[in-house]
Design a protein around this motif. Structure first.
Motif, PDB file in Angstrom:
ATOM      1  N   ASP A   1       0.841  -1.193   0.000  1.00  0.00           N
ATOM      2  CA  ASP A   1       0.000   0.000   0.000  1.00  0.00           C
ATOM      3  C   ASP A   1       0.881   1.249   0.000  1.00  0.00           C
ATOM      4  OD1 ASP A   1      -1.786   2.043   0.422  1.00  0.00           O
ATOM      5  OD2 ASP A   1      -2.728   1.150   2.184  1.00  0.00           O
ATOM      6  N   LEU A   2       0.923   1.942  -1.133  1.00  0.00           N
ATOM      7  CA  LEU A   2       1.793   3.119  -1.246  1.00  0.00           C
ATOM      8  C   LEU A   2       1.446   4.189  -0.217  1.00  0.00           C
ATOM      9  CD1 LEU A   2       4.007   4.710  -2.698  1.00  0.00           C
ATOM     10  CD2 LEU A   2       2.288   5.464  -4.346  1.00  0.00           C
ATOM     11  N   SER A   3       0.178   4.296   0.155  1.00  0.00           N
ATOM     12  CA  SER A   3      -0.209   5.312   1.132  1.00  0.00           C
ATOM     13  C   SER A   3       0.438   5.072   2.495  1.00  0.00           C
ATOM     14  CB  SER A   3      -1.733   5.358   1.283  1.00  0.00           C
ATOM     15  OG  SER A   3      -2.221   4.184   1.917  1.00  0.00           O
ATOM     16  N   GLN A   4       0.890   3.833   2.727  1.00  0.00           N
ATOM     17  CA  GLN A   4       1.544   3.492   3.994  1.00  0.00           C
ATOM     18  C   GLN A   4       3.062   3.590   3.919  1.00  0.00           C
ATOM     19  OE1 GLN A   4      -0.289   2.915   6.850  1.00  0.00           O
ATOM     20  NE2 GLN A   4      -1.915   3.596   5.451  1.00  0.00           N
ATOM     21  N   ALA A   5       3.596   3.988   2.772  1.00  0.00           N
ATOM     22  CA  ALA A   5       5.044   4.119   2.623  1.00  0.00           C
ATOM     23  C   ALA A   5       5.574   5.222   3.526  1.00  0.00           C
ATOM     24  CB  ALA A   5       5.404   4.409   1.173  1.00  0.00           C
ATOM     25  N   LYS A   6       6.669   4.941   4.217  1.00  0.00           N
ATOM     26  CA  LYS A   6       7.310   5.903   5.110  1.00  0.00           C
ATOM     27  C   LYS A   6       8.707   6.235   4.588  1.00  0.00           C
ATOM     28  CE  LYS A   6       3.995   5.876   8.260  1.00  0.00           C
ATOM     29  NZ  LYS A   6       3.070   4.934   7.600  1.00  0.00           N
ATOM     30  N   PRO A   7       9.172   7.446   4.803  1.00  0.00           N
ATOM     31  CA  PRO A   7      10.502   7.811   4.292  1.00  0.00           C
ATOM     32  C   PRO A   7      11.635   7.143   5.064  1.00  0.00           C
ATOM     33  CG  PRO A   7       9.562   9.607   5.574  1.00  0.00           C
ATOM     34  CD  PRO A   7       8.485   8.578   5.451  1.00  0.00           C
ATOM     35  N   ILE A   8      12.723   6.865   4.360  1.00  0.00           N
ATOM     36  CA  ILE A   8      13.942   6.417   5.034  1.00  0.00           C
ATOM     37  C   ILE A   8      14.776   7.621   5.455  1.00  0.00           C
ATOM     38  CG2 ILE A   8      14.014   4.181   3.868  1.00  0.00           C
ATOM     39  CD1 ILE A   8      16.201   5.328   2.029  1.00  0.00           C
ATOM     40  N   LEU A   9      14.394   8.806   4.952  1.00  0.00           N
ATOM     41  CA  LEU A   9      15.054  10.062   5.339  1.00  0.00           C
ATOM     42  C   LEU A   9      14.036  11.179   5.192  1.00  0.00           C
ATOM     43  CD1 LEU A   9      17.913  11.177   6.139  1.00  0.00           C
ATOM     44  CD2 LEU A   9      18.145  11.846   3.746  1.00  0.00           C
ATOM     45  N   ASP A  10      13.965  12.061   6.179  1.00  0.00           N
ATOM     46  CA  ASP A  10      13.000  13.164   6.167  1.00  0.00           C
ATOM     47  C   ASP A  10      13.721  14.429   6.607  1.00  0.00           C
ATOM     48  OD1 ASP A  10      10.864  14.895   6.393  1.00  0.00           O
ATOM     49  OD2 ASP A  10       9.541  13.440   7.345  1.00  0.00           O
TER      50      ASP A  10
ATOM     51  N   ILE B   1      19.969  -1.032   4.332  1.00  0.00           N
ATOM     52  CA  ILE B   1      19.458  -0.218   3.237  1.00  0.00           C
ATOM     53  C   ILE B   1      18.323   0.694   3.683  1.00  0.00           C
ATOM     54  CG2 ILE B   1      17.768  -1.911   2.397  1.00  0.00           C
ATOM     55  CD1 ILE B   1      18.656  -1.087  -0.461  1.00  0.00           C
ATOM     56  N   THR B   2      17.615   0.325   4.743  1.00  0.00           N
ATOM     57  CA  THR B   2      16.527   1.158   5.242  1.00  0.00           C
ATOM     58  C   THR B   2      16.988   2.160   6.303  1.00  0.00           C
ATOM     59  OG1 THR B   2      15.962  -0.512   6.900  1.00  0.00           O
ATOM     60  CG2 THR B   2      14.820  -0.646   4.787  1.00  0.00           C
ATOM     61  N   GLY B   3      18.270   2.115   6.658  1.00  0.00           N
ATOM     62  CA  GLY B   3      18.802   3.014   7.680  1.00  0.00           C
ATOM     63  C   GLY B   3      18.872   2.343   9.036  1.00  0.00           C
ATOM     64  N   PRO B   4      19.163   3.131  10.095  1.00  0.00           N
ATOM     65  CA  PRO B   4      19.297   4.592  10.082  1.00  0.00           C
ATOM     66  C   PRO B   4      20.539   5.052   9.326  1.00  0.00           C
ATOM     67  CG  PRO B   4      19.937   3.720  12.216  1.00  0.00           C
ATOM     68  CD  PRO B   4      19.381   2.578  11.451  1.00  0.00           C
ATOM     69  N   TRP B   5      20.402   6.211   8.686  1.00  0.00           N
ATOM     70  CA  TRP B   5      21.478   6.773   7.892  1.00  0.00           C
ATOM     71  C   TRP B   5      22.263   7.794   8.707  1.00  0.00           C
ATOM     72  CZ3 TRP B   5      22.744   4.906   3.176  1.00  0.00           C
ATOM     73  CH2 TRP B   5      21.819   4.033   2.582  1.00  0.00           C
ATOM     74  N   LYS B   6      23.580   7.839   8.483  1.00  0.00           N
ATOM     75  CA  LYS B   6      24.469   8.736   9.208  1.00  0.00           C
ATOM     76  C   LYS B   6      25.224   9.630   8.214  1.00  0.00           C
ATOM     77  CE  LYS B   6      23.488   6.527  13.058  1.00  0.00           C
ATOM     78  NZ  LYS B   6      22.636   7.123  14.112  1.00  0.00           N
TER      79      LYS B   6
END
Length: 428
Positions: free
Chosen positions: A292-301, A344-349
């Motif tokens: 469900d694309l509406s449930q997609a969350k960002p890996i970076l915001d 690949i999904t983070g968390p990113w540094k």
């Protein structure tokens, strides 16, 4: 004979080591200038990029995203310029691609060679694709897997406030070639710009999550994918872009970074039902994947600071490296930054934030083919200074950036290494 061969091999290795040491000694660190509002923690392992001064460029066109095929060659789209290469008979030909207007065509080419300084472009060609009802249709997602070439496109529109393609449209699916680009199966009607592959708003200024997706580089023939799937990273915004610029969604600017995946095949890449989207994490920290694309969350915001994004898996370091460009108001100098993660999904540094890099560099990516055996050196691929085509005369910082497929050798540094190296003089 074996002793002589071994001797020469040792000599050549010694000479190569001397050359590498000299490049390290001559390298200069790009000063990281992380904005005060940055929501990303600094990396504890990696703390900067040093530029060795080795660079080269190919063509007079931009939008290069090389994908490493099992045959050792790189396969890439290009657009908005001229590419001279060799056809299948070894004859030199020049191909011109332009992605604006009803006659828009996407370019593609094969890149041969193992030394980034001495590559050859071969078999350049074109794929037609009407962008209507948008004004432009540009290449983005690029994958060559098991002898099949996939090139995705997305739509763009200009606006009355005059900035460069400030309205980002939907992803228009993949063109597919089974004969190395000689012929193409164009993306189906169900994916064309008036609708798009993903179920996103189709209004000409609607919010988009996956407007400019890029295939994650997992190495030769996608050999390092964790699960056999193709992943795509894209920038977007949850708000529509408006005349008052309250939102930020263009070809090179956005608010968030998103991730999706699919098992790649000619049957699945243009089938929206086959895709999954990263949907955040459970209370115990496990990744959520949803259809469900509406449930997609960002890996970076990071509001107003995200933009064109690519990811490469650095196998020697067992880390993912993400390149992101913040394109300002699209007609300005751009900032680019490098992030790292174990997942690949983070968390990113944050590794480094390079203000005014290029000086106007965009579409940064790291071709996995040119990552060193220890993972600490690689070549940045990007285009730069597109406004120089219109007489702006931006300087190239670091030296070598141009409106082309620019390749720039860099070293990935720890904080101790970065502190000991000379700093590259850049525009503040």
């Amino acid at each position: 004979m074996r002793i002589v061969s071994l001797f020469f091999a040792l000599v050549l290795g010694f000479i190569a080591a001397l050359g590498q040491n000299r490049r390290v000694q001559e390298a200069k660190v790009w000063p990281s200038q992380v904005p005060a509002n940055c929501p990303i923690d600094k990396s504890k392992k990696l703390a900067g990029l040093a530029f060795t001064g080795r660079y080269t460029s190919y063509s007079n066109a931009d939008t290069w995203y090389p994908s490493w095929g099992s045959d050792g060659r790189l396969y890439s789209p290009f657009t908005d310029g001229n590419v001279t290469g060799l056809d299948i008979n070894g004859k030199e030909v020049t191909v011109k691609a332009f992605s604006g207007g009803k006659a828009a065509v996407v370019g593609h080419a094969i890149i041969t060679g193992d030394d980034p300084m001495h590559l050859t472009i071969t078999e350049p060609g074109l794929i037609a694709g009407n962008p209507a009802p948008y004004g432009g249709r540009y290449p983005c997602a690029s994958l060559y897997k098991d002898g099949i070439w996939y090139i995705g496109t997305y739509a763009l529109n200009n606006a009355s406030y005059g900035l460069n393609w400030p309205i980002c449209g939907p992803f228009a699916g993949f063109h597919i070639s089974k004969d190395n680009g000689k012929t193409w199966i164009v993306s189906p009607l169900s994916c064309k710009p008036e609708k798009g592959l993903f179920p996103e708003p189709t209004a000409l200024n609607g919010p988009i999550k996956f407007g400019v997706p890029h295939v994650v580089d997992f190495g030769k023939n996608m050999e390092n994918t964790p699960d056999g799937k193709m992943y795509m990273v894209a920038h977007g915004s949850l708000q529509k872009d408006q005349e008052d610029r309250k939102a930020n969604l263009s070809w090179i600017t956005g608010d968030q970074i998103y991730l999706c995946r699919v098992t790649p095949s000619p049957e699945t890449v243009n089938d929206v039902k086959a895709y999954e989207y990263f949907g955040g994490r459970t209370a115990t920290g496990n990744d959520i994947w949803t259809n469900d694309l509406s449930q997609a969350k960002p890996i970076l915001d990071w509001n107003n600071t995200c933009g064109g994004a690519t990811i490469t898996y650095n196998k020697p370091l067992k880390k993912y490296l993400m390149c992101v460009t913040n394109g300002g108001n699209t007609q300005s100098m751009y900032d680019s930054y490098i992030l790292e993660s174990n997942n690949i999904t983070g968390p990113w540094k944050m590794v480094t934030y390079m203000k005014n890099f290029g000086t106007q560099a965009y579409f940064l990516n790291i071709p996995s083919k040119f990552i060193s055996p220890d993972g600490r050196s690689f070549w940045l691929c990007y285009s730069a200074n597109w406004e120089n085509q219109m007489g702006k005369n931006y300087a190239s910082i670091p030296a070598g950036g141009s409106y082309s497929m620019t390749l720039q050798q860099v070293l990935l540094l720890t904080s101790k290494e970065a502190a000991k190296m000379p700093v590259l003089e850049v525009e503040k």
